[in-house]
Structures are given as structure tokens and as C-alpha cells.
Design a protein around this motif. Structure first.
Motif, mmCIF file in Angstrom:
data_model
loop_
_atom_site.group_PDB
_atom_site.id
_atom_site.type_symbol
_atom_site.label_atom_id
_atom_site.label_comp_id
_atom_site.label_asym_id
_atom_site.label_seq_id
_atom_site.Cartn_x
_atom_site.Cartn_y
_atom_site.Cartn_z
ATOM 1 N N CYS A 401 0.810 -1.220 0.000
ATOM 2 C CA CYS A 401 0.000 0.000 0.000
ATOM 3 C C CYS A 401 0.842 1.268 0.000
ATOM 4 O O CYS A 401 0.377 2.318 -0.423
ATOM 5 N N GLY A 402 2.058 1.168 0.490
ATOM 6 C CA GLY A 402 2.888 2.362 0.526
ATOM 7 C C GLY A 402 3.537 2.695 -0.800
ATOM 8 O O GLY A 402 4.050 3.795 -0.994
ATOM 9 N N ILE A 403 3.536 1.733 -1.732
ATOM 10 C CA ILE A 403 4.199 1.941 -3.018
ATOM 11 C C ILE A 403 3.250 2.642 -3.980
ATOM 12 O O ILE A 403 2.203 2.096 -4.328
ATOM 13 N N ILE A 404 3.609 3.823 -4.408
ATOM 14 C CA ILE A 404 2.753 4.554 -5.342
ATOM 15 C C ILE A 404 3.191 4.341 -6.790
ATOM 16 O O ILE A 404 2.473 4.702 -7.708
ATOM 17 N N ASP A 405 4.357 3.742 -6.997
ATOM 18 C CA ASP A 405 4.845 3.477 -8.359
ATOM 19 C C ASP A 405 5.495 2.106 -8.358
ATOM 20 O O ASP A 405 6.641 1.941 -7.963
ATOM 21 N N LEU A 406 4.743 1.087 -8.807
ATOM 22 C CA LEU A 406 5.211 -0.299 -8.799
ATOM 23 C C LEU A 406 5.335 -0.809 -10.227
ATOM 24 O O LEU A 406 4.375 -0.776 -10.996
ATOM 25 N N ASP A 407 6.508 -1.300 -10.583
ATOM 26 C CA ASP A 407 6.746 -1.860 -11.917
ATOM 27 C C ASP A 407 7.434 -3.213 -11.774
ATOM 28 O O ASP A 407 8.617 -3.298 -11.464
ATOM 29 N N LEU A 408 6.650 -4.283 -11.996
ATOM 30 C CA LEU A 408 7.172 -5.651 -12.000
ATOM 31 C C LEU A 408 6.991 -6.285 -13.371
ATOM 32 O O LEU A 408 6.963 -7.516 -13.503
ATOM 33 N N SER A 409 6.884 -5.480 -14.401
ATOM 34 C CA SER A 409 6.599 -5.975 -15.743
ATOM 35 C C SER A 409 7.778 -6.756 -16.312
ATOM 36 O O SER A 409 8.908 -6.689 -15.823
ATOM 37 N N ASN A 410 7.500 -7.537 -17.370
ATOM 38 C CA ASN A 410 8.522 -8.271 -18.116
ATOM 39 C C ASN A 410 9.339 -9.213 -17.243
ATOM 40 O O ASN A 410 10.562 -9.281 -17.318
ATOM 41 N N ASN A 411 8.630 -9.938 -16.397
ATOM 42 C CA ASN A 411 9.217 -11.045 -15.667
ATOM 43 C C ASN A 411 8.449 -12.315 -16.046
ATOM 44 O O ASN A 411 7.762 -12.352 -17.053
ATOM 45 N N GLN A 412 8.553 -13.335 -15.235
ATOM 46 C CA GLN A 412 7.767 -14.556 -15.420
ATOM 47 C C GLN A 412 7.009 -14.865 -14.134
ATOM 48 O O GLN A 412 6.893 -16.017 -13.721
#
Length: 894
Positions: A401-412
Motif C-alpha cells: 500500500c505504501g508503493i505509489i509506483d510499482l513496476d514488476l513488468s517483463n518477468n515470469q
């Protein structure tokens, strides 16, 4: 009081100016010894508001003991007689609006020590009389429009301690004489157009504590003389692009250095390990260079380091716990876009509490990093393309909830999408993973959500149907989503981008989407949507890109779409629209770059109004029922000229987040499918270079207009499958950029123009099944196109790669006549049996047509026939020719 009388004071800031004791008035200061007024401070305490207006009264000049004058942040018209205040030592006119000239008599202020004219947009030359201000210690002319000539006027002001000329229009080289300013402590020249090498004379400024040369065009190496600047606290050389060479090891001698910023240059080689001795260093930014080698473990000793950016370099090797051993103050870490491996134990407890973590495009996985659960203050986490291939652990929700910018794209990453708890406005980029199962209800508090390229299924739902949605970007493309487009999406009043292409959605487009006034991109490509386009979409005045390809839309194009004057892309291909091509497309949508109406039921003539589309780079009207001629004015498509500089294409998403800041995001890429070189290709990053015209498989008649040969920037020209007649224009060689040319299955006659051989980029050619004759041109790129099928079906053609042309010499006349007789005989037989193959196929299609094939099967079948038509025809023709020869030799029974 005369000064007050000349000013407008709507905020009543001068309300204390009453009575006879002016020394008690706000903003007025008097000498305790003489009682004279020595200070007048009328600066605006509230930025942008409470401005004083009017003009400075001439009575100001009566204050001839005035030492200090501050009129900053107002709209006061400044007097040109300020140079008469000869006792002035402090003058601040920043953030003011006055005539764009600096009074020449300012040079008379021989006692002036502080001069601030910043943030005024001044463009006039600096008066040379400023060179007389020999007592000046602080000069701030930043954020104006001064040119380079003024730098020379400063060379003799040896008293200067502080110079700020940032954000101007200074050009040329830094004059060598500037090195004479040995007392200078602060020099800011950022955001100008200064060029050339950094002068070695700058090493003479041994008192410098801050040197900012960022955002210029300096080149070459850091001069060795700069090792003399041992008092430096700030060194900023960022974004010069051309600064190069290795980083000198003597950077470790700047023991007072607090900020070292060299981002955005061409520095190469290793990072000096001596940087680990800079005990006061708070900011180290070496991002976006060509630095290589391993990261020195000595950096782990920088206990005061708050910001570390080593991103976008060529660093290699492994990063261990020792690299972070004493970084207890670190709150921003950027290691992304290197060939690094982050190898720390699952029990590691970092000494820091990070707010921003950038680990994209380095190897972090396959496990989800356990040390993240110790980080309680993270606001931005970027781990895209980090080789993570496990399920997101349950403990991640505690910091989620504290993360306002999360990018976990292009993984598996596997498993279910995390539960979208309602937290705060945030950005969630989870695209290109292996999330599966039903789509978690869309959260109402997320402004950017990208779940494209996963394995999600089920309908699109929202977490709270009654809530207003905060989306500015919604990306759900390339999943297995079903159901209809939810009406609740219409509550996302701020949404700018909707991409739900390549799913299995059905139903109609909700008319309420027309209420999304800020919508810029609507991409519904490749679903099972049907119905007519709602006329309400004509209200989307900011719509730039409309993709409805590969659906079942029908009917006419609503007239309201002519209001979408900002459209750059229209892709309506592969639907069932039945309409004339509307002339208003050319009249109203003049910004169009890409127009694709392929594979519909558009009929009638091509409206000449399309010729008004001067920015058009792609026109695809293939596989319709279009008749009439090709308009001669098609030669007016300016963007199809080879010397045309393509305008910027909307290939990335500029997202406005709720804080009012622009976030650059690559989640949506503009794209177009276009058939070139005999196959359908998808263009994304190279889209801005695509120049194509495809009018194939229609009922177009007449001749090929000569004017088309002016479109010298064309990469693809496909006019096949029409009823075009006459000759191929002789100047077809003018299409110098052409890579693919298809004129097959028409009624063209005459020779193939020799200029065709000058097309040095031509990689695909099809001239088959016309009435062409004469010798096939040879030379250059044509020599590589040796497939005979590209010329078959033209009785009169000869030359490679077909049969050789016959010699006219008399010595070969008998042989020639015999060959002609044989060729004529076999040609008749060849054409008779060549017709059998397509005839059989047509009959087969007639039978299969009653079976009501599934749409995808029909596409695949017809695509196979289209792609292999020439091969099928040639194969059948050759086979029957062989059979005839056997028959003539008596080897085959009747």
C-alpha cells in the motif's frame, strides 16, 4: 508617500504606511545613526499573488542614502534612472515584469555588491557598463534569454564570488579569461548552449565550491587542471552528451565533495575506487554513460550517501552485501539497465531504508527478493525484466500500500494478480508476466494499471461500482478476457488511454465512452465486438488514436467522427463496414498520419478530398469494393516525399498523475499492421518511418497516375488485384525508397520500364498476370529477384528469370521459327491448364461457402490462398506442361 501613491496595492500590503515615522513602516529600514532611509524591501512574500503594480515614482531617487532595494516578484514598472542611486549595495528585481532592457546607467552603481535580475525573460545584451561594477560579489541573471557575448564583460570583475547565468541562451565557448576570477566560489552555467571543451583555465578557480555546467554541449575529457579544485562541494556535468574519456582518479581528492553528477554523457572505463573515500558524498549520479567494469566495493563505505545512480551503463559482475555495508543514509538506489547480478542472502538485513528502488533489467531473481520486507518506506519499486519467476509472496502486501509506483513488468511472475487494496493514488505496471485466473476487480484508486500480456481470463469488473475511477491509463491487452466492456469504465473521467486489444470481448461499444473527454487512445483491436460505432465517440475532442481492427463492426461511419480533428491514427481494418469513403475524412481530419480501412465493404470512388491529408504516411484501402480511378492528386501526399521530415508519432504515453506531474511511460506503443513484402507486419518503434500505400484487391480502373511517381518516400506500393490498364509509368524509378512493389493481377500492358532497375532497396516485386511484354530490365537489385513466378502470366515478357529473349540474327531464323511454334503450342496448353487450378479453387470455395466457416478459419484460409497464389498457379502450370510433353511423346495415354 509619493512612492506609495504611484503603486497599486490590491492586497493592502502597504497598510502600515501611515503616520510621520516612516522608519516604523513595513518594508522600510532606517539607519540607527543618521535616521536616513537605507532599506526599501517591497518583495512579494507570496509567489504569484499579492503583486504590487504601477510604476516606480521619480521620488525614489530622493532616497540618496538607499543601500538596499528589493522590488522582486511584482508588476512594478522599473525606472531607467536607478543608476542614480549611487549608494545602492543590494538590488533585487527578480521575478518582475519590466521593459526588456537593463538600464545602462546601472554601471554607475560603483558600490553595488548584489545584483539579481533573474526570471525576467530579458533578451537584450548585457550593458558593457556592468564591467564597471568592481565591488560586485553576487550576480544572478538566471532564467532569462541573454546571449554569449556577455560572458566577456565579466572577466574583469575579480570581486565576484557568485555567478548564476543558468537557463539562458549562452552559446559558443567559455572564454578563457573567465579563469581569472580566482575568488569565485559558485559558478552556475547550466541549461545553455555552451560548446567546446571545458577550458583548462577553470583549474585556476581554486576557491570554487560549486561548479554547474550541466545541460550544455561541452565535449572532450575533464581537464587535468581541475584537480586543483579541491574545495569543490558540488560538481555537476550532467547531460552534455559529448563529454567523454575516463573518470579521473583524482576525483577522490575532492574531500569536501557532496554532490557528483555526471549523468547523460559518454564517459567510459571503470568507476574510480577512490570515490569510496569521499566521506561527505551525499549524491553520486553516473547514470546513462558508457562506464564498464565491476562496481567498486569501496562505495559501500559512503555512510552519508543518500542518492546512488549507476543505471544505464555497461557495468558487469555481481553486487554483494559489501557494496552496501555502511550505506545507512541511502534512500534512492538506481542500478537498472546494466549487466549486473544482485546476489544477497535471503537473511540479509540492509542498513538503509529506501524510498526509491530501481533494479530493472538486472538479474534479481528467480526468487522474489526477501530483503524487501525490511523496507518500510518504499514509494517507488521498479523491478521490470529482473528474471523473477515465482509467485509474489504474501508478506509483500504489508509494504504494497505504501508503493505509489510499482513496476514488476517483463518477468515470469506466476499465480494470481495481487489483491488491489484501496490505498492511495498509484501506478501498477504488471504487464508481460504469467499472471493467470480471473482478473482481480479493478481498483478505483489507481491512476495507471497495466496488466497486458498475461494469461488473465473472465470479465472486467471493478472493486466498487459506485466509486469514481481514477484511471489515466488502463492496459489489459493480450489476455483472455471475456464479457462486455463494463459501463463502470465510463466513470474514469480522467482516463487518457484505454488498451484492451487482443482479448475475447463481445458486445457493443458503450455509448457512454463518449463522455471520457480526456481520452487520447482507444484500442479495441482483435476482439469480437460488433454493432455500429456510437456517434457519441465524436465528442472525444482529444482522441489521437482509434483502433477497431479485427472485430465485427458494421454500418456506416458516424458523421460525428468528423469532429475528431486531432486524430492521428484510424485503423478500422478487418470489419464489415459498408459505406462510401466519407469525403469529410480529408476535409476535417487533416492531422491524419495513418488511415487503414482494409478488408471491409467500402464502395464507390475514392474521394479526391483525401488528398488534403498532407501528413498521411499510410493509406490502406485494400480488399474493399472500391471502383473508379486513382485520383491524380494522390501525388500531393507531402508526407510520402523522401525529403519529408516525419512528425512525432504518438508512440508513448504521457501520463498526468494526480499530483499534476507528467510520468513518461512506455506501456502503450502506437502500432499499425500493414502488408509489405507479401506478408503482414506489425509496426511499433519503426512506425514513424513507415510510408505505404495499399489499394489492392478492389475494382479500381484506369491507368496508374504519373503523379504517384512523385511519392519518392514510399516503402510499399501495392496496386494488385484491380483492373488497371495502360503502361507502367516510365519514371517509376523515382520511387527511390521503394522496398515492396506489387502490380500483379491487373491489365497492364507494354514493357517494364528500365528505370525499375534503379530501385536499389527493392526486396519484393510482383508483376504477374498482366499483359506486359518485351525484355525484363536487368541490373542492380533486380538481379537478386530471380523467382520466375513474379513475372508469370505475361505472354510477351522474356529475359531472366524467364526464358531468354530470341536472337534476331538470320543464322538462327529456322531455329527461331521452330521454337516459336513450340512455345506458342505449349503456351496455349499452359494457359488452358493454368486456368483449371484456380477454377477448381473457386468451385471449392463455392462449396465451402455454404459451411459458414468460423471467421478465424476464413481469415487463415484466404490468407493462405493470397500468400501462395503465385506458387499454386506456377506449380499447376508446370505440372500440366510436363504432362503435355509426355503426351506428345506417346508416353501418356489419352
Amino acid at each position: 508617500m509619493k512612492i506609495k501613491g504611484n503603486l497599486t496595492d490590491e492586497a493592502n500590503r502597504l497598510s502600515s504606511w501611515v503616520g510621520k515615522d516612516c522608519c516604523t513602516w513595513k518594508g522600510v529600514g532606517c539607519s540607527s545613526k543618521t535616521g536616513h532611509v537605507v532599506k526599501l524591501d517591497l518583495h512579494n512574500p507570496i509567489f504569484g499573488g499579492n503583486k504590487l503594480g504601477g510604476q516606480v515614482s521619480p521620488s525614489l531617487l530622493d532616497l540618496n542614502h538607499l543601500h538596499y532595494l528589493d522590488l522582486s516578484g511584482n508588476n512594478i514598472q522599473i525606472s531607467n534612472s536607478l543608476g542614480s542611486l549611487k549608494s545602492l549595495r543590494y538590488l533585487d528585481l527578480s521575478w518582475s515584469i519590466f521593459d526588456a532592457t537593463i538600464p545602462h546607467n546601472l554601471g554607475n552603481l560603483s558600490r553595488l555588491q548584489y545584483l539579481n535580475l533573474s526570471n525576467n525573460g530579458l533578451s537584450s545584451p548585457i550593458p558593457v557598463t556592468l564591467g564597471r561594477l568592481t565591488s560586485l560579489t553576487v550576480l544572478d541573471l538566471s532564467r532569462n534569454n541573454f546571449n554569449d557575448s556577455m560572458l566577456y564583460s565579466l572577466c574583469n570583475l575579480s570581486s565576484l564570488v557568485h555567478i548564476d547565468l543558468s537557463v539562458n541562451s549562452l552559446g559558443g565557448a567559455i572564454p578563457h579569461c573567465l579563469g581569472n576570477l580566482a575568488s569565485l566560489s559558485i559558478l552556475r552555467l547550466s541549461q545553455n548552449d555552451l560548446q567546446g571543451p571545458i577550458p583548462s583555465e577553470m583549474g585556476n578557480m581554486t576557491q570554487l565550491t560549486e561548479l554547474d555546467l550541466s545541460w550544455n554541449v561541452f565535449e572532450g575529457e575533464i581537464p587535468n587542471s581541475m584537480r586543483n579544485l579541491c574545495n569543490l562541494c558540488v560538481l555537476d556535468l550532467s547531460y552534455n552528451m559529448r563529454l567523454s574519456g575516463g573518470l579521473p582518479n583524482h576525483l577522490g581528492e575532492f574531500k569536501n565533495l557532496e554532490r557528483l553528477i555526471i549523468q547523460g554523457n559518454s564517459f567510459y572505463g571503470p568507476l574510480p575506487s577512490s570515490l569510496g573515500t569521499l566521506s561527505y558524498l551525499r549524491v553520486l549520479d553516473t547514470g546513462n554513460n558508457q562506464l564498464n567494469g565491476s562496481i567498486p566495493i569501496s562505495l559501500g563505505q559512503l555512510s552519508k550517501l543518500e542518492y546512488l545512480d549507476l543505471s544505464k551503463n555497461a557495468f558487469v559482475g555481481t553486487v554483494f552485501e559489501l557494496h552496501f555495508a555502511k550505506l545507512k543514509s541511502l534512500n534512492e538506489l538506481y542500478l537498472h539497465s546494466n549487466s549486473l547480478v544482485l546476489n544477497v542472502t535471503s537473511q540479509w538485513v540492509p542498513p538503509f531504508q529506501l524510498q526509491v528502488i530501481g533494479l530493472s533489467s538486472i538479474k534479481v531473481g528467480p526468487q522474489f527478493p526477501q530483503w524487501l520486507k525490511t523496507q518500510k518506506s518504499v514509494t517507488a519499486l521498479h523491478m521490470s525484466n529482473a528474471s523473477i519467476s515465482v509467485v509474489i509472496p504474501n508478506w509483500f502486501e504489508s509494504i504494497y500500500c505504501g508503493i505509489i509506483d510499482l513496476d514488476l513488468s517483463n518477468n515470469q511472475i506466476k499465480g494470481k494478480v495481487p489483491i488491489f487494496q484501496k490505498c492511495k493514488y498509484r501506478s501498477l505496471q504488471l504487464s508481460s508476466n504469467r499472471f493467470e485466473g480471473p482478473l482481480t476487480p479493478l481498483p478505483s484508486d489507481v491512476y495507471l494499471l497495466d496488466l497486458s500480456n498475461n494469461l488473465l481470463s473472465g470479465p472486467i469488473t471493478v472493486s466498487d461500482d459506485s466509486a469514481t475511477m481514477s484511471f489515466t491509463f488502463l492496459g489489459l491487452s493480450n489476455n483472455h478476457l471475456t464479457g462486455v466492456i463494463p459501463l463502470s469504465l465510463c466513470k474514469a473521467k480522467s482516463i487518457q488511454f484505454i488498451d484492451i486489444s487482443n482479448n475475447q470481448l463481445s458486445g457493443k461499444i458503450p455509448p457512454c465512452l463518449g463522455q471520457l473527454e480526456l481520452l487520447s487512445v482507444l484500442d479495441l483491436t482483435n476482439n469480437s465486438l460488433y454493432g455500429e460505432i456510437p456517434s457519441s465517440l465524436g465528442s472525444l475532442k482529444f482522441l489521437n488514436s482509434l483502433h477497431l481492427r479485427y472485430n465485427k463492426f458494421y454500418g456506416k461511419l458516424p458523421l460525428s467522427l468528423q469532429n475528431l480533428t486531432g486524430l492521428s491514427t484510424i485503423d478500422l481494418g478487418e470489419n464489415v463496414f459498408t459505406d462510401n469513403i466519407p469525403p469529410w475524412i480529408g476535409y476535417n481530419l487533416t492531422g491524419l498520419k495513418f488511415l487503414n480501412l482494409q478488408s471491409n465493404n467500402f464502395y464507390g470512388d475514392i474521394p479526391p478530398q483525401l488528398c488534403h491529408l498532407q501528413n498521411l504516411q499510410l493509406l490502406n484501402l485494400a480488399q474493399n469494393n472500391i471502383t473508379g480511378n486513382i485520383p491524380h492528386c494522390f501525388g500531393d501526399f507531402t508526407a510520402m516525399f523522401s525529403n519529408f521530415t516525419a512528425m512525432v508519432v504518438l508512440d508513448h504515453a504521457y501520463i498526468l498523475n494526480p499530483s499534476g506531474n507528467f510520468v513518461f511511460d512506455k506501456s502503450y506503443e502506437e502500432n499499425i499492421l500493414d502488408s509489405m513484402k507479401g506478408r503482414e507486419l506489425k509496426y511499433t518503434k519503426t512506425l514513424k518511418f513507415l510510408v505505404s500505400m495499399d489499394l489492392s484487391n478492389n475494382g479500381i480502373v484506369g491507368e496508374i497516375p504519373e503523379e504517384l511517381m512523385d511519392l519518392s518516400g514510399l516503402l510499399n506500393l501495392n496496386l494488385s488485384g484491380n483492373h488497371l490498364k495502360g503502361r507502367i509509368p516510365n519514371n517509376i524509378g523515382n520511387l527511390t525508397q521503394l522496398e515492396s512493389l506489387d502490380l500483379s493481377r491487373n491489365k497492364l500492358s507494354g514493357p517494364i520500364p528500365p528505370s525499375l532497375s534503379s530501385l536499389s532497396y527493392l526486396g519484393h516485386l510482383n508483376m504477374s498476370f498482366n499483359n506486359l511484354s518485351g525484355r525484363i530490365p536487368t541490373g542492380n537489385q533486380l538481379q537478386t529477384l530471380d523467382d520466375p513466378s513474379i513475372y508469370i502470366g505475361n505472354d510477351g515478357l522474356c529475359g531472366a528469370p524467364l526464358n531468354s529473349c530470341f536472337d534476331d540474327k538470320s543464322s538462327h531464323s529456322n531455329h527461331k521459327h521452330a521454337d516459336q511454334s513450340r512455345v506458342a503450342d505449349e503456351t496455349d496448353f499452359l494457359w488452358f491448364y493454368t486456368g483449371i487450378g484456380p477454377g477448381f479453387l473457386v468451385g471449392f470455395l463455392g462449396v465451402c461457402g455454404t459451411l459458414n466457416f468460423k471467421k478465424s478459419w476464413r481469415y487463415a484460409y484466404f490468407q493462405f490462398i493470397e500468400n501462395n497464389y503465385n506458387w499454386i498457379s506456377v506449380t499447376i502450370a508446370i505440372k500440366f506442361a510436363q504432362l503435355k510433353r509426355k503426351f506428345n511423346k506417346g508416353k501418356l495415354g489419352r
